[in-house]
Design a protein around this motif. Sequence first.
Motif, PDB file in Angstrom:
ATOM      1  N   THR A  50       0.779  -1.292  -0.083  1.00 51.24           N
ATOM      2  CA  THR A  50      -0.048   0.037  -0.172  1.00 51.24           C
ATOM      3  C   THR A  50       0.827   1.282  -0.097  1.00 51.24           C
ATOM      4  O   THR A  50       0.654   2.310  -0.694  1.00 51.24           O
ATOM      5  N   LYS A  54       0.632   4.337  -2.523  1.00 51.84           N
ATOM      6  CA  LYS A  54       0.488   5.597  -2.278  1.00 51.84           C
ATOM      7  C   LYS A  54       1.628   6.788  -2.880  1.00 51.84           C
ATOM      8  O   LYS A  54       1.387   7.745  -3.203  1.00 51.84           O
ATOM      9  N   ASP A  69      -9.191   0.887  -3.000  1.00 49.26           N
ATOM     10  CA  ASP A  69      -9.117  -0.373  -2.349  1.00 49.26           C
ATOM     11  C   ASP A  69     -10.029  -1.260  -2.033  1.00 49.26           C
ATOM     12  O   ASP A  69     -11.173  -0.876  -1.889  1.00 49.26           O
ATOM     13  N   ASP A 251      -5.543  -1.452  -4.902  1.00 51.81           N
ATOM     14  CA  ASP A 251      -4.897  -2.125  -3.684  1.00 51.81           C
ATOM     15  C   ASP A 251      -5.951  -3.354  -3.283  1.00 51.81           C
ATOM     16  O   ASP A 251      -7.200  -3.387  -3.418  1.00 51.81           O
ATOM     17  N   ASN A 252      -5.160  -4.425  -2.769  1.00 50.89           N
ATOM     18  CA  ASN A 252      -5.658  -5.719  -2.484  1.00 50.89           C
ATOM     19  C   ASN A 252      -6.753  -6.319  -3.371  1.00 50.89           C
ATOM     20  O   ASN A 252      -7.708  -6.475  -3.061  1.00 50.89           O
TER      21      ASN A 252
END
Length: 706
Positions: A50, A54, A69, A251-252
């Motif tokens: 993460t 960013k 996310d 993300d993820n």
Amino acid sequence: MPEPPEHPVGIEGIEALYRECRQRAGSTRQRREGDLPVIVLVGRRGNGKTAVLKWLRHRGSRRPCAMYDFRDAGAVRPHEVARQIAFGLSQRLHRQPPLHFPRLQLGLLAVAPGLTLDGSDARLAGAQLREALRRDEARGQFADQVSNAVGFLQELNLLPVPGVAFAAGLLLRGRSVLPPRAVWRTGLAWYSRHRQHAPLDALVHLNKLSRSTSPADLAEVDEQLCRAFLADLRADYRRGRRDRNCTVLLDNVDSPGGRPFLDLLVRLRDTDAQDGLDPDPLVVLATASTIRRVPGVSSAGPGLPRIRQAEAVSYRDWADSRPARPHDSTWRWYPVQLPDLTAAEVSRLGARLAPRLPEATPLVHRLTYGHPWSVHLLHGAVSEIIGQGGGDPELRRILEREVEPQDGEGSTGVPHAPHAPHGTGAPHGAGGTGGAVRLEQYALHHLLQDLGDQQRRALVLCSAAREFDTATDAGLLTRFTEQTQRTLGQEVRSRLWLVDPVPEDAGTRGGRGSGYLLGPAAPHLLSSGPVMHTWLRLLLLGELAGLPDSSPLNWTTAHEQLCGWHRDHDRPVDALYHRLALGGLDEVVEHLSARMWELPGTAAWLYELYAVTAAPMRRPVDPELSAAERADALARELAPRSFRDSRSLAVLTAALWLAADPRNRLPNAAPELNYTISSMFLELAVTSDARIAGLRHEAARYDVHM
């Protein structure tokens, strides 16, 4: 202006790949326009995935860039993800023409909840859609006034934006919106491109599908709206006004909702290519904590998966790997493994600590092997040790310090957990529900929070085995459920907690040189199967050591079972490894004494010496004794016969056993145990006529004056 995020170290290769994929033809550094990979950064929990996203968002913030996310998004549908991405890409940017999504916007209005278009009357259906557009514009103007009044800014996916209020959502966050007439004209022309009937037929059909309960109908809605999203991007970039591709950072993606969107994106890229359309300009960079949901990861048989390492990635590397005749879409994915930090990078992160406590950063790297989250955690503990005036004795007990777990993590993925002075009575086991816990327990809980309780307990037992698969082969997991036995290995592999073994030699005990004993003429070479990541295993062994002897599964029963299994399978070196873990120092020294004359050369004997003394120690650190004092004490206590008959070999074996733990190798510049190890090698050489040169050479590896 918000503070820029911290720049993660060790990601130069990923940054270069990101810049290369964003570049468009006609800019300063040209790259031929073509297909773009779906880049997926994979890494263990705490590897800073993460934080990397960013940072890349910050670096790309002057061009269209969106971040989403999936972790808490639930089972979000692909078209809802496309809506949110468009929502982020539409942000007004200085000296950049705004991105518009008329095709997607009109489609979203057509599938808005509560809207039923009259398919029998085209004029009425058109009036319904125009009215929805007018309401959307009015809602957007009101939201814009609210936004100016309260300065409402949140993370992208923390502010749900219903499809019917798409334009309002854009205005709410300062985005640019086309007039309703332009949306109507552009969108209607695109949706009717394949229809031979009235222009509104496609939108009426889309509205009907959206109200269906059929998975196939809903999938067609997702496909049409995501196709509209890509068509909007192509139309904008076709005007040639932009020098960078737009970016989405996901993300993820191994959470629910991540793969369905990416799978659809890849499928649409395939069909668009077949239809002769230009490649879309969307750079996709995603993260995942498990490789099980990432296509493109090739298998190396029963060993470790093959994934591109971050320092070796490039657009050309991905493009060159494309098969001439692809049989599926796997080639479009580009999995990249995030690296652990090197010793130099850990030192750079801890530069402010070095002047006060120079031993700290080398110890932190040797303990964690550069795991980023854990490095930051231990640096925080070191900072507190310095603040309290502590030194090497406190460093040796760094994992026993207490922390106060707190919810939330900082921008670097590091918990804001204040470090309290070490005390007694800390709860055993990983906690986090109130009260201080030992740092080692807190770290273990964080790293394994994605596993179930049974899997975590089984993994504690597996840590006793040198090679991970041996725990299963030796029957250590038979007390657990069939599902745990079947899935644990796959889970640990997919989360990248298995690595190649590190060669055991002077380099792992505080001396100089590494890899020089690989492939000696020893009759009992260790197998080279995957082993648990050193830092995770150290934490798990601490848990195993703390289990009471009354427990049916504990340190003693685990190592006894593994020792017996290795003996039954004619693996004497592995069996002695576990005998030493049980405290059988006398038996080990007697074996090594006999092997001194049986083995064909010094290298083969050293290979067995280092392999056996790599065994874990139930109590690796004794705060009451220095490491050198403890080596002598262990030899006296655990090997009384050998200490009497062959003191130099007994003390040498005990010292190398202790030196396997980096906390016993302080100070870094001249580890205390090095003098003991070097002296014992030299004493042993005096009584070993055929081994004098080899043993003296090995002693020199520990000479602190060289």
